[in-house]
Design an enzyme around this catalytic site. Structure first.
Site, PDB file in Angstrom:
ATOM      1  N   ASP A 168       0.865  -1.165   0.000  1.00 45.59           N
ATOM      2  CA  ASP A 168       0.000   0.000   0.000  1.00 45.59           C
ATOM      3  C   ASP A 168       0.916   1.234   0.000  1.00 45.59           C
ATOM      4  O   ASP A 168       2.137   1.125   0.065  1.00 45.59           O
ATOM      5  CB  ASP A 168      -0.952  -0.037   1.210  1.00 45.59           C
ATOM      6  CG  ASP A 168      -2.167   0.835   1.006  1.00 45.59           C
ATOM      7  OD1 ASP A 168      -3.195   0.593   1.655  1.00 45.59           O
ATOM      8  OD2 ASP A 168      -2.098   1.771   0.162  1.00 45.59           O
TER       9      ASP A 168
HETATM   10  C1  GLC Z   1      -4.346   4.340  -0.108  1.00 42.66           C
HETATM   11  C2  GLC Z   1      -5.236   3.172   0.291  1.00 42.66           C
HETATM   12  C3  GLC Z   1      -5.321   2.095  -0.743  1.00 42.66           C
HETATM   13  C4  GLC Z   1      -5.183   2.707  -2.128  1.00 42.66           C
HETATM   14  C5  GLC Z   1      -3.768   3.253  -2.244  1.00 42.66           C
HETATM   15  C6  GLC Z   1      -3.518   3.931  -3.590  1.00 42.66           C
HETATM   16  O1  GLC Z   1      -3.637   4.763   1.007  1.00 42.66           O
HETATM   17  O2  GLC Z   1      -4.961   2.541   1.538  1.00 42.66           O
HETATM   18  O3  GLC Z   1      -6.587   1.437  -0.552  1.00 42.66           O
HETATM   19  O4  GLC Z   1      -5.420   1.725  -3.113  1.00 42.66           O
HETATM   20  O5  GLC Z   1      -3.454   4.147  -1.198  1.00 42.66           O
HETATM   21  O6  GLC Z   1      -4.253   5.091  -3.707  1.00 42.66           O
END
Ligand code: GLC
Length: 749
Positions: A290
């Site tokens: 993430d």
């Molecule tokens: C965010 C979220 C995740 C998302 C990623 C990209 O922090 O936790 O669900 O897909 O970053 O935007």
């Protein structure tokens, strides 16, 4: 009935029943794909390999704490192989051109984006769509989301989010499918099938990414990014199955979560990423972190610096570093120091290149970046129409009791004077909910528009905002009260704005935000027929409303066609059929509260002080899992088992007669629960094991039948082996988790 219609109905029934069995078709790269990527890897320099293990955001959208300005220079230098938060055919073509014309090996970029409930046309929030319990519909939502995303140059979306969640203080419950493992698993599967289709070479399909692995929904105290602490048994029994269902459905990628499990952050957790994901589940796809979750392992205190974070992540099996630039900055040095191996790097690069290969990007890197196709696809009528149906079916009727002798809903279309009041009433932006990404706010149909369209020019529909979502300004009350005084019917559109749920949006108080409750009570005192429309991202503690308001519709954040769908239900053009997939607590003090806790050694008994209860509130929820009313009514009778004993590798039939005893046609979601009365470990008081959504004409009766297999009774026994145990089981069928009829069956060795 014509043959064609019978065939259509049978195929729909088969589709619906098929969609309630979990399939097993995990992603397997073909020998041809492996040969291609291995040959390419042999030509790559170490820098080029590390570039493919790097994912950066463009500056088109901000979905996390840091942003890099020079990503185009990084593309040109071959230092980044994937970009997220960049879309449209034109912009993706522009960036792709840099990669395939100005780099040494011309490896195409992979474009990712958070398409969570639609791309330009926004569907109901995931928690809302889960309340349809309609797998075919959910798959269709995903299919259309993929179509628009693919037409906008996107190859990969960061969904489905399948985190089981039982704490509505956590704002991200809005992104998931509620509290139940079985339902969440079926929904995970439906979404992967909708996104990836049956052939990834189809330029209208995209790669899915199941997230957040794992158990992110169990963040302590409902506080986002907080610690997760649970037994391996609870992890495996309750939280892991939806991720596995997505992978078994062929999901190409997995995103690691921000939280730790058993003391190790997921982005460096070999138990999760190696033992479970790669060894037990035989996952062959791509693992991405993430947003900077790799870097955050320093803050977790599991590593001393980012270089060590990169080593922990690669050794655990992370292929792609989202936005952290950890692999980008340190992997070369780590390799030189022998902390990681070239083989591990090649394995990670292989998984990234397989994504690009499976999408056909090496053959035609621009195949998703076609402006004419984009123009023809976005907001296509079939997509917009489907968005309205999805929104209708996501609405849950929570209350519809007589007011001065008659039920208020559905409203008659000949009413002359309507007062529509509240911060959600004439509001486009918040209808789209959180994680609406590229959703076009200007296309959103407000509740005011929907009601005006439904009533036509004969009716006078007046609107007042009344108050805002926060603060204690009550200056708008006077205008709202005056409007309500002159109206035949008052409709109050209350709830949360899109930023009051979703990521980094935990709440400690789950009442209506701001002074909305005061406004509701002030209007209610007028004694007018009043309907409450709730637009919220999570369950709310609305005890006063449940006690006093005669009519309540839970309309969540329904997306682009919200206003039309809400009007369809308000005026009876669609009879609401949604059922809650997450328990509504009476109070935050009851949380975590969900439909199937353990019985404990002192289950509540009103006659005994020394039993499990509160001094100041009932144990019971405000609205239970599986609850949802209709404008008609249903009766359940004649529950039967086709035998009383089950053997190994056996199945049993259970059925019940459901009758529509009202005067309107309506859909009912018949639910099947099972309780294992005695186990080698304690078992939940019930578990959802099946459901069927049926349409009944007024007066019609249908016999609803389920097949319960012996293996459906399996669980992680005392020695953690997954199997059923002999003994008695209570089989329950009903309209929701707190209203069932039951019979006993026995599983014999
Ligand atoms: C965010 C979220 C995740 C998302 C990623 C990209 O922090 O936790 O669900 O897909 O970053 O935007």
């Amino acid at each position: 009935m014509k043959k064609g219609l019978i065939f259509a109905l049978i195929s729909l029934l088969i589709l619906e029943l098929k969609s309630q069995t979990l399939i097993k078709q995990p992603y397997q790269p073909s020998p041809k794909a492996l040969e291609f990527v291995q040959n390419l890897i042999q030509k790559m320099t170490l820098e080029e390999k590390i570039g493919q293990m790097t994912l950066f955001t463009s500056d088109w959208d901000v979905t996390g704490p840091t942003i890099r300005a020079n990503y185009q220079a990084d593309i040109q230098a071959g230092k980044v192989g994937s970009i997220f938060n960049a879309h449209t055919a034109e912009y993706t073509r522009k960036l792709q051109k840099i990669a395939v014309e100005q780099t040494r090996l011309k490896i195409p970029l992979l474009f990712g984006y958070d398409v969570i409930h639609g791309h330009k046309t926004i569907f109901p929030s995931p928690l809302a769509e889960s309340c349809t319990w309609d797998m075919a519909l959910i798959e269709k939502n995903a299919h259309y989301s993929a179509k628009e995303a693919a037409a906008s140059g996107l190859h990969w979306i960061f969904n489905p989010m399948v985190d089981v969640a039982r704490d509505p203080r956590w704002g991200r419950v809005s992104e998931g499918s509620g509290e139940d493992t079985y339902l969440g698993s079926l929904i995970a599967q439906a979404k992967v099938k909708g996104y990836q289709g049956s052939n990834l070479q189809d330029p209208f399909t995209i790669l899915a990414c199941v997230k957040h692995f794992a158990a992110y929904g169990a963040a302590q105290a409902g506080r986002d990014y907080h610690t997760v602490d649970m037994s391996e048994r609870v992890l495996r029994e309750t939280y892991l199955p939806p991720y596995k269902a997505a992978i078994d459905a062929g999901c190409f990628s997995v995103m690691t979560s921000f939280n730790e499990y058993d003391g190790v952050p997921a982005s460096g957790n070999a138990f999760l990423l190696q033992k479970i994901l790669r060894q037990e589940w035989n996952f062959k796809g791509l693992v991405v972190t993430d947003y900077t979750s790799m870097n955050e392992m320093v803050a977790h205190g599991i590593v001393a610096d980012e270089k060590a974070a990169g080593e922990l992540a690669l050794n655990a099996g992370v292929d792609l570093d989202m936005q952290g630039a950890v692999y980008y900055n340190y992997l070369k040095k780590s390799l030189a120091e022998g902390k990681i191996t070239e083989r591990q790097i090649n394995e990670a690069v292989k998984n990234v290149l397989l994504a690009k290969y499976e999408l056909g990007l090496f053959t035609d890197p621009y195949r998703y970046s076609d402006a004419a196709r984009e123009k023809a696809t976005i907001f296509a009528p079939e997509i917009m129409n489907h968005a309205r149906i999805a929104a209708q079916k996501s609405i849950v009727l929570l209350k519809n009791e007589p007011f001065r002798g008659r039920k208020i809903l559905p409203l008659a279309k000949n009413i002359q004077k309507v007062a529509l009041i509240g911060p959600l009433a004439n509001n486009q932006e918040d209808m789209l909910g959180n994680w609406r990404a590229a959703g076009d706010i200007s296309k959103a149909v407000t509740i005011l528009q929907g009601i005006k369209e439904a009533l036509g020019s004969n009716a006078e529909v007046k609107y007042a905002k009344g108050c805002d979502f926060k603060g204690n300004d009550t200056q708008g009350f006077e205008e709202a009260i005056a409007l309500a005084k002159n109206a035949e019917v008052v409709i109050l559109a209350m709830g949360e704005n899109q930023a009051q749920s979703g990521e980094a949006a935990s709440r400690s108080d789950l009442g209506l935000p701001g002074v909305q409750q005061q406004l509701v009570e002030a209007i209610y005192k007028l004694g007018k027929p009043t309907v409450i429309l709730l637009s919220n991202g999570r369950p709310l503690t609305i005890s006063w409303l449940a006690e006093n308001a005669p009519a309540i519709l839970e309309t969540w954040h329904l997306g682009t066609m919200a206003g039309k769908a809400i009007a369809d239900v308000l005026f009876g053009d669609y009879n609401p059929s949604g059922k809650l997939t997450m328990t509504f607590p009476r109070s935050v003090g009851q949380i975590p509260i969900f439909y199937n806790p353990k019985n404990t050694g002192r289950p509540f008994n009103a006659q005994d002080k020394y039993t499990s209860k509160y001094l100041d509130i009932s144990n019971e929820p405000l609205f239970p899992f599986g609850f949802g009313l209709s404008y008609t009514d249903f009766s359940y009778q004649n529950m039967k088992l086709n035998k009383n004993q089950l053997k190994a590798n056996d199945e049993i039939g259970v059925s019940i007669e459901v009758k529509n005893i009202g005067n309107l046609a309506g859909e009912e979601i018949v639910q099947l629960y099972v309780q294992d009365l005695v186990g080698s470990v304690t078992r939940p008081i019930k578990e959802l094991k099946g459901f069927q959504k049926i349409l009944l004409q007024a007066g019609e009766t249908k016999t609803v039948s389920f097949k319960l297999k012996t293996q459906d009774l399996a669980f992680y026994t005392q020695d953690m082996s997954f199997k059923p145990e002999a003994g008695k089981f209570k089989v329950m069928i009903g309209t929701h988790s707190n209203s069932t009829q039951d019979l006993i069956l026995e599983l014999v060795d």
